[in-house]
Design a protein around this motif. Structure first.
Motif, PDB file in Angstrom:
ATOM      1  N   GLN A   1      34.423  52.470  33.886  1.00 54.28           N
ATOM      2  CA  GLN A   1      34.901  51.626  35.277  1.00 54.28           C
ATOM      3  C   GLN A   1      33.751  51.042  35.881  1.00 54.28           C
ATOM      4  OE1 GLN A   1      38.484  51.231  36.178  1.00 54.28           O
ATOM      5  NE2 GLN A   1      37.218  49.614  37.285  1.00 54.28           N
ATOM      6  N   LYS A   2      32.708  52.109  36.107  1.00 52.74           N
ATOM      7  CA  LYS A   2      31.530  51.554  36.688  1.00 52.74           C
ATOM      8  C   LYS A   2      30.671  50.401  36.274  1.00 52.74           C
ATOM      9  CE  LYS A   2      28.757  55.116  38.720  1.00 52.74           C
ATOM     10  NZ  LYS A   2      27.604  56.184  38.568  1.00 52.74           N
ATOM     11  N   PHE A   3      30.817  50.366  34.768  1.00 60.88           N
ATOM     12  CA  PHE A   3      30.313  49.225  34.015  1.00 60.88           C
ATOM     13  C   PHE A   3      31.041  47.946  34.196  1.00 60.88           C
ATOM     14  CE2 PHE A   3      30.169  46.803  30.172  1.00 60.88           C
ATOM     15  CZ  PHE A   3      28.970  46.555  30.024  1.00 60.88           C
ATOM     16  N   VAL A   4      32.387  48.032  33.946  1.00 61.96           N
ATOM     17  CA  VAL A   4      33.228  46.837  34.298  1.00 61.96           C
ATOM     18  C   VAL A   4      32.863  46.317  35.749  1.00 61.96           C
ATOM     19  CG1 VAL A   4      35.629  45.924  34.544  1.00 61.96           C
ATOM     20  CG2 VAL A   4      34.970  47.783  32.756  1.00 61.96           C
ATOM     21  N   ASP A   5      32.948  47.176  36.845  1.00 56.81           N
ATOM     22  CA  ASP A   5      32.839  46.948  38.073  1.00 56.81           C
ATOM     23  C   ASP A   5      31.545  45.956  38.200  1.00 56.81           C
ATOM     24  OD1 ASP A   5      35.229  47.768  38.663  1.00 56.81           O
ATOM     25  OD2 ASP A   5      34.504  49.781  39.451  1.00 56.81           O
TER      26      ASP A   5
ATOM     27  N   THR B   1      33.107  33.690  31.524  1.00 55.87           N
ATOM     28  CA  THR B   1      34.428  34.287  31.655  1.00 55.87           C
ATOM     29  C   THR B   1      34.579  35.419  30.786  1.00 55.87           C
ATOM     30  OG1 THR B   1      35.283  32.262  32.077  1.00 55.87           O
ATOM     31  CG2 THR B   1      36.949  33.713  31.788  1.00 55.87           C
ATOM     32  N   VAL B   2      34.721  36.594  31.525  1.00 51.90           N
ATOM     33  CA  VAL B   2      34.975  37.928  30.541  1.00 51.90           C
ATOM     34  C   VAL B   2      36.283  37.840  29.843  1.00 51.90           C
ATOM     35  CG1 VAL B   2      35.457  40.173  30.877  1.00 51.90           C
ATOM     36  CG2 VAL B   2      33.800  39.221  32.188  1.00 51.90           C
ATOM     37  N   PRO B   3      36.390  37.729  28.564  1.00 52.46           N
ATOM     38  CA  PRO B   3      37.511  37.614  27.655  1.00 52.46           C
ATOM     39  C   PRO B   3      38.485  38.700  27.951  1.00 52.46           C
ATOM     40  CG  PRO B   3      35.635  38.460  26.531  1.00 52.46           C
ATOM     41  CD  PRO B   3      35.306  38.416  27.948  1.00 52.46           C
ATOM     42  N   ASP B   4      39.070  38.908  29.173  1.00 54.82           N
ATOM     43  CA  ASP B   4      40.213  39.803  29.281  1.00 54.82           C
ATOM     44  C   ASP B   4      41.100  39.105  30.317  1.00 54.82           C
ATOM     45  OD1 ASP B   4      41.719  41.826  30.062  1.00 54.82           O
ATOM     46  OD2 ASP B   4      40.298  43.425  30.669  1.00 54.82           O
ATOM     47  N   LYS B   5      42.377  38.739  29.793  1.00 56.57           N
ATOM     48  CA  LYS B   5      43.181  37.997  30.590  1.00 56.57           C
ATOM     49  C   LYS B   5      43.987  39.171  31.828  1.00 56.57           C
ATOM     50  CE  LYS B   5      47.070  38.265  27.168  1.00 56.57           C
ATOM     51  NZ  LYS B   5      47.066  39.626  27.318  1.00 56.57           N
ATOM     52  N   ASP B   6      43.802  40.407  31.517  1.00 52.29           N
ATOM     53  CA  ASP B   6      44.420  41.413  32.362  1.00 52.29           C
ATOM     54  C   ASP B   6      43.473  41.842  33.439  1.00 52.29           C
ATOM     55  OD1 ASP B   6      46.981  41.269  30.947  1.00 52.29           O
ATOM     56  OD2 ASP B   6      46.289  42.675  29.483  1.00 52.29           O
ATOM     57  N   LEU B   7      42.358  41.193  33.387  1.00 53.99           N
ATOM     58  CA  LEU B   7      41.284  41.732  34.245  1.00 53.99           C
ATOM     59  C   LEU B   7      41.652  41.124  35.778  1.00 53.99           C
ATOM     60  CD1 LEU B   7      38.231  43.096  34.083  1.00 53.99           C
ATOM     61  CD2 LEU B   7      37.490  40.758  34.369  1.00 53.99           C
ATOM     62  N   LYS B   8      41.537  42.127  36.636  1.00 56.80           N
ATOM     63  CA  LYS B   8      41.871  41.433  38.124  1.00 56.80           C
ATOM     64  C   LYS B   8      41.245  42.670  39.005  1.00 56.80           C
ATOM     65  CE  LYS B   8      46.925  42.518  38.774  1.00 56.80           C
ATOM     66  NZ  LYS B   8      47.175  43.188  37.507  1.00 56.80           N
ATOM     67  N   TRP B   9      40.874  42.044  40.179  1.00 54.87           N
ATOM     68  CA  TRP B   9      40.386  43.012  41.028  1.00 54.87           C
ATOM     69  C   TRP B   9      41.589  43.906  41.650  1.00 54.87           C
ATOM     70  CZ3 TRP B   9      36.169  45.391  42.597  1.00 54.87           C
ATOM     71  CH2 TRP B   9      36.150  45.902  43.870  1.00 54.87           C
ATOM     72  N   ASN B  10      41.449  45.072  42.034  1.00 51.05           N
ATOM     73  CA  ASN B  10      42.462  46.038  42.443  1.00 51.05           C
ATOM     74  C   ASN B  10      42.055  46.437  43.953  1.00 51.05           C
ATOM     75  OD1 ASN B  10      43.839  48.194  43.334  1.00 51.05           O
ATOM     76  ND2 ASN B  10      44.684  48.548  41.264  1.00 51.05           N
TER      77      ASN B  10
ATOM     78  N   ALA C   1      43.393  48.008  46.283  1.00 51.28           N
ATOM     79  CA  ALA C   1      43.766  49.354  46.878  1.00 51.28           C
ATOM     80  C   ALA C   1      42.690  50.261  46.029  1.00 51.28           C
ATOM     81  CB  ALA C   1      45.222  49.691  46.270  1.00 51.28           C
ATOM     82  N   ARG C   2      42.307  50.245  44.847  1.00 53.15           N
ATOM     83  CA  ARG C   2      41.310  51.189  44.320  1.00 53.15           C
ATOM     84  C   ARG C   2      40.064  50.787  44.599  1.00 53.15           C
ATOM     85  NH1 ARG C   2      40.673  52.289  38.818  1.00 53.15           N
ATOM     86  NH2 ARG C   2      41.094  49.862  38.214  1.00 53.15           N
ATOM     87  N   GLY C   3      39.725  49.509  44.877  1.00 54.23           N
ATOM     88  CA  GLY C   3      38.423  48.834  45.039  1.00 54.23           C
ATOM     89  C   GLY C   3      37.650  48.868  43.857  1.00 54.23           C
ATOM     90  N   GLN C   4      38.422  48.640  42.885  1.00 53.46           N
ATOM     91  CA  GLN C   4      37.722  48.231  41.252  1.00 53.46           C
ATOM     92  C   GLN C   4      38.451  47.596  40.635  1.00 53.46           C
ATOM     93  OE1 GLN C   4      38.586  52.602  40.226  1.00 53.46           O
ATOM     94  NE2 GLN C   4      36.167  53.142  40.482  1.00 53.46           N
ATOM     95  N   TYR C   5      37.916  47.149  39.334  1.00 53.35           N
ATOM     96  CA  TYR C   5      38.784  46.113  38.557  1.00 53.35           C
ATOM     97  C   TYR C   5      39.881  46.822  37.581  1.00 53.35           C
ATOM     98  CZ  TYR C   5      35.678  42.482  39.494  1.00 53.35           C
ATOM     99  OH  TYR C   5      35.201  41.077  40.224  1.00 53.35           O
ATOM    100  N   ASP C   6      40.956  46.237  37.391  1.00 50.20           N
ATOM    101  CA  ASP C   6      41.683  46.597  36.555  1.00 50.20           C
ATOM    102  C   ASP C   6      41.420  45.907  35.303  1.00 50.20           C
ATOM    103  OD1 ASP C   6      43.152  48.448  38.241  1.00 50.20           O
ATOM    104  OD2 ASP C   6      44.778  46.845  38.575  1.00 50.20           O
TER     105      ASP C   6
END
Ligand SMILES: [Fe+2]
Ligand SMILES: [Fe+2]
Lengths: 252, 332
Positions: free
Chosen positions: B243-247, B259-268, B270-275
């Motif tokens: 998670q740290k690495f992604v963020d 562009t990071v090749p992940d269509k589900d990638l989005k800032w969350n 509430a969590r303050g982290q990327y999903d």
């Protein structure tokens, strides 16, 4: 050839020797007989690429046509390279790589010891800066020659074969080009013939310790300084130059 | 990651009969207290074994990792890039050396560890079983793979085993330099000609998923994590590190227009982290098993170097022995 052209050619030779040998040594990276040997060959390659950069940068300035070190390294065809035939020889086994390195670094150390007194301040400065690392290369190679020569029957034979491959290229290192005469008399260039005695002495001492027989030199093969190379150099350059050639507008 | 748990089976958790409870208790207390365990100290057998496995895997990863990058040394596009790459690959070899030495303090030898690598018994990071196809891959490896290595190794500077922790201190300094130079290659490509930018994007597309897989299986599928965390061999879980690495990495990609090749990638928010999207764990386990795209080439290259170098190592030993004998003779 004008004096300036002669100096350009001389400086190119210095740079090309370092560049091409560095390229060869880089081929070993990750494949040497032991991790320690891998690191030390890479070390030599790194030092040589540093020297090549300094000499080629200076060569470009002497020429005055706006070519920098990269332009000279990556955008010259094979017949424009001025390195000795020795340094372009394929690595072969570790024995041959060490034989080539011993011959070259022993020569280069003797050369820099003189060149650091050149009346051309830039050449003198580069040589003085490079002498320490080159001394280390020569010592490293000599230690390996002793280890391999004195080690086992197989290693003795292999390092001997390695030297057999290289002997014909020794003469070229110690032969001045006709255009050098002016540079030599002006104290800019080193007369390579004067380095031979020191080379022969180091070789004799190292070979004695390594229990190797002194060479019977075959008929010399030369031509590298004039751009007449072995078949190997074209392949080396094809690999080395491919990216800048494929994308001539790109900056990396 | 370089050192991730690559076994699906938990190692034995309980103390062995031969291990006196009072020693074990004292050991656990020292570790809990963040003290370093040194080679001469008593330690549980399972701790020793886990460490040997982890450190040797780490060492193997460093030296196998020399191959994908070594693949581009002769083709680096400028003298400066060539020198930087040579120095980087050399650093990785140096990391391998420190780590083999650290593992040797636990009672194994470099030759034993290398035999295990060559026979396929020992693992190394899955990431090095992917090919380096273009110059941009050298940028991607420095940026992503060394970047991931830093995430993993910074906490290991405080790992409980002293020699390993100290090796990590030296290693981490160099890894941050590698990460920066890798990112700088990508930045240059992304700002370059259209072909260069495409090269950079293609490299990110191919290296992104393998890079986040490097942190290892998800926590619920990582049987030894709890014990390793308790022993301070591991300080954060796989998922936490991932998670740290992604963020950290996603904004870096954006900043250079990739562009990071992940269509589900989005800032969350509430969590303050990327999903992020689902990871293909089937691919991961296949690569762990040795079925990565260039796994065969990697092991073959290491084995060949070792076998072809045997005569050289024998010569060095023979010469050293002869010299010692000569010295002894002189001394008499
Ligand atoms: Fe490393
Ligand atoms: Fe690194």
């Amino acid at each position: 050839m004008t004096a300036n052209e002669a100096l350009f050619d001389y400086t190119l030779r210095l740079g090309d020797d370092a560049l091409i040998l560095s390229q060869r040594l880089g081929e070993w990276c990750g494949h040497a007989p032991a991790l320690e040997a891998d690191l030390s060959l890479t070390n030599v390659a790194l030092d040589l690429i540093g020297q090549a950069t300094l000499f080629l940068t200076y060569a470009g300035e002497i020429e005055g046509k706006g070519r920098d070190a990269d332009k000279l390294a990556f955008h010259r065809d094979v017949n424009k390279f001025r390195n000795s035939l020795l340094v372009e020889q394929p690595n072969g086994d570790f024995g041959r790589t060490i034989a080539r390195q011993f011959i070259f670094s022993t020569y280069q150390r003797a050369l820099y010891q003189e060149l650091m007194r050149s009346s051309d301040p830039r050449l003198a400065e580069i040589a003085a800066k490079a002498l320490k690392e080159t001394t280390y290369h020569a010592e490293l190679a000599a230690e390996w020659v002793v280890r391999l020569g004195d080690g086992t029957e197989e290693s003795h034979e292999r390092v001997e074969d390695g030297f057999e491959w290289c002997w014909r290229f020794v003469e070229e290192l110690f032969t001045a080009e006709p255009a050098d005469a002016g540079l030599i008399s002006a104290g800019i260039a080193v007369d390579p013939a004067k380095l031979r005695a020191s080379f022969d002495a180091t070789l004799a001492a190292t070979f004695a310790e390594a229990t190797l027989a002194l060479p019977k030199y075959p008929r010399p093969v030369t031509g590298g300084r004039k751009g007449h190379h072995s078949e190997h150099l074209g392949h080396l350059l094809a690999e080395m130059q491919f990216l800048p050639r494929a994308y001539p507008d790109a900056v990396w | 990651m370089y050192t991730t748990e690559m076994s699906k089976n938990p190692t034995r958790q309980g103390p062995s009969a031969a291990e006196p409870p009072e020693l074990l208790e004292a050991f656990e207390a020292r570790v809990a207290n963040d003290e370093f365990i040194e080679p001469k100290d008593w330690m549980p057998e399972a701790y020793r074994k886990t460490l040997i496995r982890q450190i040797s895997q780490h060492a193997h990863s460093e030296i196998v990792g020399m191959l994908p990058e070594g693949n581009w040394i002769t083709r680096a596009p400028s003298l400066r890039r060539k020198a930087v790459l040579l120095a980087k690959v050399q650093d990785e070899g140096g990391h391998g050396l420190y780590l083999y030495s650290a593992a040797e303090t636990l009672g194994t030898s470099r030759d034993e560890m290398l035999d295990a690598l060559h026979s396929g018994k020992a693992k190394y990071s899955t990431i090095f079983n992917y090919p380096t196809l273009t110059w941009a891959d050298i940028g991607a490896i420095g940026w992503l793979v060394d970047g991931a290595a830093i995430m993993n190794q910074v906490p290991l500077q405080r790992t409980s085993y002293g020699p390993y922790a100290r090796a990590m201190v030296r290693v981490c300094k160099e890894e941050s330099f590698h990460q920066r130079q890798g990112f700088e290659i990508m930045m240059r490509l992304a700002a370059g000609t259209p072909e260069q930018k495409a090269m950079a994007q293609d490299a990110l597309n191919r290296w992104w998923w393998p890079s986040i897989m490097m942190f290892g299986p998800p926590d619920e599928n990582s049987p030894n994590t709890a014990q390793s965390v308790r022993w301070r061999i591991k300080r954060e879980t796989n998922d936490e590190l991932r998670q740290k690495f992604v963020d950290v990495t996603v904004p870096q990609a954006e900043s250079i227009g990739l562009t990071v090749p992940d269509k589900d990638l989005k800032w969350n928010e509430a969590r303050g982290q990327y999903d992020y999207g689902a990871i293909d764990w089937e691919e991961f386990w296949a690569v762990v098993k040795g079925e990565g795209p260039v796994a065969k080439e990697r092991v073959k290259a290491r084995t060949e170097a070792w076998e072809k170098g045997a005569w050289v190592r024998e010569a060095a030993l023979a010469h050293a022995a002869k010299q010692a004998a000569r010295r002894q003779k002189e001394a008499v």
